[in-house]
Design a protein around this motif. Structure first.
Motif, PDB file in Angstrom:
ATOM      1  N   ASN A 178       0.804  -1.223   0.000  1.00 17.95           N
ATOM      2  CA  ASN A 178       0.000   0.000   0.000  1.00 17.95           C
ATOM      3  C   ASN A 178       0.840   1.277   0.000  1.00 17.95           C
ATOM      4  O   ASN A 178       0.347   2.341   0.387  1.00 17.95           O
ATOM      5  N   SER A 179       2.088   1.165  -0.417  1.00 16.16           N
ATOM      6  CA  SER A 179       2.967   2.345  -0.500  1.00 16.16           C
ATOM      7  C   SER A 179       3.063   3.077   0.831  1.00 16.16           C
ATOM      8  O   SER A 179       3.062   4.316   0.879  1.00 16.16           O
ATOM      9  N   LEU A 180       3.160   2.323   1.914  1.00 18.72           N
ATOM     10  CA  LEU A 180       3.287   2.918   3.243  1.00 18.72           C
ATOM     11  C   LEU A 180       4.739   3.293   3.485  1.00 18.72           C
ATOM     12  O   LEU A 180       5.639   2.464   3.357  1.00 18.72           O
ATOM     13  N   GLU A 181       4.973   4.548   3.867  1.00 22.64           N
ATOM     14  CA  GLU A 181       6.322   5.051   4.072  1.00 22.64           C
ATOM     15  C   GLU A 181       6.492   5.575   5.490  1.00 22.64           C
ATOM     16  O   GLU A 181       5.738   5.204   6.383  1.00 22.64           O
ATOM     17  N   GLN A 207       7.108   0.535   1.701  1.00 16.21           N
ATOM     18  CA  GLN A 207       8.361   1.289   1.639  1.00 16.21           C
ATOM     19  C   GLN A 207       8.763   1.834   3.004  1.00 16.21           C
ATOM     20  O   GLN A 207       9.237   2.956   3.137  1.00 16.21           O
ATOM     21  N   LEU A 208       8.563   1.034   4.028  1.00 11.12           N
ATOM     22  CA  LEU A 208       8.941   1.427   5.376  1.00 11.12           C
ATOM     23  C   LEU A 208      10.462   1.406   5.484  1.00 11.12           C
ATOM     24  O   LEU A 208      11.087   0.364   5.344  1.00 11.12           O
ATOM     25  N   ASP A 209      11.077   2.576   5.752  1.00 13.28           N
ATOM     26  CA  ASP A 209      12.522   2.707   5.718  1.00 13.28           C
ATOM     27  C   ASP A 209      13.137   2.744   7.118  1.00 13.28           C
ATOM     28  O   ASP A 209      12.475   2.375   8.099  1.00 13.28           O
ATOM     29  N   ASP A 210      14.405   3.210   7.201  1.00 15.75           N
ATOM     30  CA  ASP A 210      15.080   3.203   8.488  1.00 15.75           C
ATOM     31  C   ASP A 210      14.421   4.155   9.488  1.00 15.75           C
ATOM     32  O   ASP A 210      14.345   3.864  10.685  1.00 15.75           O
ATOM     33  N   GLN A 211      13.892   5.306   9.014  1.00 19.26           N
ATOM     34  CA  GLN A 211      13.160   6.199   9.917  1.00 19.26           C
ATOM     35  C   GLN A 211      11.886   5.527  10.434  1.00 19.26           C
ATOM     36  O   GLN A 211      11.518   5.677  11.597  1.00 19.26           O
ATOM     37  N   ALA A 212      11.240   4.781   9.561  1.00 17.40           N
ATOM     38  CA  ALA A 212      10.049   4.047   9.983  1.00 17.40           C
ATOM     39  C   ALA A 212      10.405   3.006  11.039  1.00 17.40           C
ATOM     40  O   ALA A 212       9.656   2.788  11.997  1.00 17.40           O
ATOM     41  N   GLY A 213      11.567   2.360  10.863  1.00 14.08           N
ATOM     42  CA  GLY A 213      12.018   1.384  11.847  1.00 14.08           C
ATOM     43  C   GLY A 213      12.242   2.009  13.209  1.00 14.08           C
ATOM     44  O   GLY A 213      11.927   1.410  14.246  1.00 14.08           O
ATOM     45  N   GLU A 214      12.773   3.222  13.215  1.00 19.66           N
ATOM     46  CA  GLU A 214      12.989   3.914  14.486  1.00 19.66           C
ATOM     47  C   GLU A 214      11.676   4.298  15.150  1.00 19.66           C
ATOM     48  O   GLU A 214      11.594   4.428  16.376  1.00 19.66           O
ATOM     49  N   THR A 215      10.641   4.473  14.355  1.00 15.95           N
ATOM     50  CA  THR A 215       9.314   4.782  14.901  1.00 15.95           C
ATOM     51  C   THR A 215       8.599   3.525  15.386  1.00 15.95           C
ATOM     52  O   THR A 215       7.968   3.526  16.453  1.00 15.95           O
ATOM     53  N   LEU A 216       8.696   2.444  14.609  1.00 17.06           N
ATOM     54  CA  LEU A 216       7.979   1.212  14.933  1.00 17.06           C
ATOM     55  C   LEU A 216       8.637   0.424  16.054  1.00 17.06           C
ATOM     56  O   LEU A 216       7.958  -0.299  16.797  1.00 17.06           O
ATOM     57  N   TRP A 233       9.984  -7.470   2.895  1.00 16.61           N
ATOM     58  CA  TRP A 233       9.990  -6.687   1.664  1.00 16.61           C
ATOM     59  C   TRP A 233       9.714  -5.203   1.929  1.00 16.61           C
ATOM     60  O   TRP A 233       8.864  -4.577   1.320  1.00 16.61           O
ATOM     61  N   ASN A 234      10.461  -4.645   2.875  1.00 19.12           N
ATOM     62  CA  ASN A 234      10.447  -3.214   3.125  1.00 19.12           C
ATOM     63  C   ASN A 234      11.888  -2.698   3.035  1.00 19.12           C
ATOM     64  O   ASN A 234      12.733  -3.348   2.417  1.00 19.12           O
ATOM     65  N   HIS A 235      12.172  -1.562   3.651  1.00 22.06           N
ATOM     66  CA  HIS A 235      13.509  -0.972   3.558  1.00 22.06           C
ATOM     67  C   HIS A 235      14.097  -0.694   4.939  1.00 22.06           C
ATOM     68  O   HIS A 235      14.759   0.321   5.151  1.00 22.06           O
ATOM     69  N   LEU A 236      13.839  -1.579   5.891  1.00 24.51           N
ATOM     70  CA  LEU A 236      14.399  -1.413   7.232  1.00 24.51           C
ATOM     71  C   LEU A 236      15.883  -1.742   7.185  1.00 24.51           C
ATOM     72  O   LEU A 236      16.275  -2.877   6.927  1.00 24.51           O
TER      73      LEU A 236
END
Length: 323
Positions: A178-181, A207-216, A233-236
């Motif tokens: 779902n193009s979640l970033e 497209q959850l990236d390294d900033q998303a990882g710091e949030t999650l 299949w994200n960008h952590l």
């Protein structure tokens, strides 16, 4: 043969007239819709027999749905009209679009039997997502919903997460593709913190990236209900992968975790190993990586993931490399 292409959120001019005709037929009677969509395969006698034993509530729901379809210029879905008291409504790949979703949402609130709702890949977009969110907020029966591949984006994620937080009955949610970033990660984190009844969450192919990882990561540490999480299949990677792994270490409820194809690298793998020193409840860990040369697999596992393997709980099954 000509082919008319449209965007997932738009409608083809060539299809407008057939859609209006189908809506008009549907508004007239349930039989008209079923015959229009399935042609000669429809057994009219059988349908009339079934119609005779349907409850008043089901007929009211169908009438409401047909009127909603007419109002939103949407083609009625015969499988919804045949739904009756079935616990699962599967409308995946139906091309509902925003109009079809709005029509469906109006009828969902009056159906107390649906427990699983599958709307994968229907191009719901903004208006459709908003309407469905209102229906999910009010539903007391739906506990499993699949909204994968519907272009939710950050705005859609915000609306859906708010609706889910307001409905403690929902236990399983699929939001893959779902193009979640990064921005969507904030709403997902709030969902993890607030919804203790949510047991399974699929966030793969986003497209959850390294900033998303710091949030999650911190949200995962505080979560007190989730038992299965798929974030493959994200960008952590980098600091985000490390933060997410630390959240895993503090979590005491998660049983199944898939972090495959994220590019955790050595720092992320080491952080996962450290997390498993304190996490003794995880039963399945999927940590697959693509493209690793056959000759390098053994060396790569021993160097990057040795800490992970050594720290696995005795009852934990791990899948490290595919292909």
């Amino acid at each position: 043969m000509s082919v008319t292409k449209t965007s997932p959120c738009g409608k083809s001019e060539d299809n407008e007239e057939p859609e209006k005709e189908a809506v008009a037929a549907g508004a007239g009677s349930l039989t008209g819709v079923l015959e229009a969509e399935e042609g000669s395969d429809t057994d009219s006698d059988s349908y009339l027999e079934t119609e005779g034993i349907r409850s008043l509530g089901e007929l009211v729901t169908d009438t409401l749905y047909l009127r909603s379809c007419q109002a939103y210029s949407a083609v009625p879905a015969s499988c919804f009209l045949r739904q009756g008291r079935a616990p699962e409504l599967n409308l995946r790949y139906r091309g509902l679009g925003p109009q079809g979703a709005q029509a469906l949402a109006s009828a969902l609130t009056s159906n107390p039997y649906i427990k699983r709702l599958d709307l994968r890949d229907n191009g719901l977009c903004g208006a459709g997502v908003a309407a469905l969110a209102r229906a999910l907020r009010k539903s007391s029966s739906i506990c499993d919903v699949d909204l994968s591949e519907n272009q939710l984006g950050a705005v859609g994620a915000q609306v859906i997460c708010a609706a889910l937080m307001a409905n403690p009955a929902i236990q399983k949610v699929q939001l893959a593709g779902n193009s979640l970033e990064e921005q969507a990660a904030q709403y997902l984190a709030e969902l993890l913190l607030a919804h203790t009844g949510l047991k399974s969450l699929d966030l793969s192919y986003n497209q959850l990236d390294d900033q998303a990882g710091e949030t999650l990561g911190p949200a995962l540490a505080e979560n007190t209900g989730l038992t299965e999480l798929n974030i493959s299949w994200n960008h952590l990677r980098g600091p985000g992968a490390v933060s997410f792994a630390r959240g895993l270490g503090a979590n005491i409820f998660l049983r199944v975790l898939d972090i495959s194809y994220n590019g955790f690298g050595d720092p992320g793998a080491s952080a996962v190993g450290e997390a498993l020193r304190t996490n003794n409840v995880l039963e399945e860990l999927h940590m697959r990586y693509p493209g690793t040369p056959c000759g390098a697999k053994a060396a790569w596992v021993s160097s990057s993931l040795s800490g992970v393997i050594q720290c696995l709980p005795w009852n934990c099954w791990i899948s490290l490399i595919s292909r």
